[in-house]
Design an enzyme around this catalytic site. Structure first.
Site, mmCIF file in Angstrom:
data_model
loop_
_atom_site.group_PDB
_atom_site.id
_atom_site.type_symbol
_atom_site.label_atom_id
_atom_site.label_comp_id
_atom_site.label_asym_id
_atom_site.label_seq_id
_atom_site.Cartn_x
_atom_site.Cartn_y
_atom_site.Cartn_z
ATOM 1 C CG MET A 171 0.628 41.550 46.160
ATOM 2 S SD MET A 171 1.826 42.590 45.789
ATOM 3 C CE MET A 171 2.978 41.680 45.105
ATOM 4 C CG ASP A 225 2.864 33.718 47.522
ATOM 5 O OD1 ASP A 225 3.399 34.279 48.468
ATOM 6 O OD2 ASP A 225 2.445 32.490 47.710
ATOM 7 C CD1 TRP A 265 -5.642 34.237 50.428
ATOM 8 C CD2 TRP A 265 -7.976 33.541 50.413
ATOM 9 N NE1 TRP A 265 -5.791 33.221 49.313
ATOM 10 C CE2 TRP A 265 -7.218 32.846 49.533
ATOM 11 C CE3 TRP A 265 -9.271 33.262 50.462
ATOM 12 C CZ2 TRP A 265 -7.828 31.780 48.725
ATOM 13 C CZ3 TRP A 265 -9.640 32.495 49.899
ATOM 14 C CH2 TRP A 265 -9.145 31.635 48.989
ATOM 15 C CB SER A 283 0.577 29.261 43.523
ATOM 16 O OG SER A 283 0.511 30.042 44.451
#
Length: 98
Positions: A23, A25, A49, A82
């Site tokens: 996990m 942001d 990642w 994001s």
């Protein structure tokens, strides 16, 4: 919500964490119909990642979370990175044409 997760020895008790894997942001939080919806960067296949997904969880008290299915996942258009989340009450985006 699984109370077993919250009894794991090293699981944070007052900070959100997914059931498993990587996990990063938080991407957005919205309050809708009595519930907080948290969206966050997540790689459900590994502990490092990887191809980014958006995880999703809901809470009524910001302490206890119910984990939901993945909200966004990579597809033929590419990876998910994001962003943010909003509640579009008036369909100002035009995404929900009737």
């Amino acid at each position: 919500m699984s109370t077993i997760l919250y009894r794991e020895k090293y699981r944070p008790q007052f900070h959100f964490s997914p059931p498993a894997k990587w996990m990063n942001d938080p991407n957005g939080m919205v309050y809708f119909d009595g519930e907080y919806h948290l969206f966050y960067q997540h790689y459900p296949e590994g502990t490092t990642w990887g191809p980014m997904h958006w995880g999703h969880a809901i809470s009524t008290d910001l302490t206890h979370w119910e984990h939901c299915p993945i909200a966004l996942k990579p597809d033929q258009n590419g990876f998910i990175f994001s962003g943010s989340a909003v509640v579009d009450w008036e369909d100002t985006s035009g995404f929900f044409l009737r």
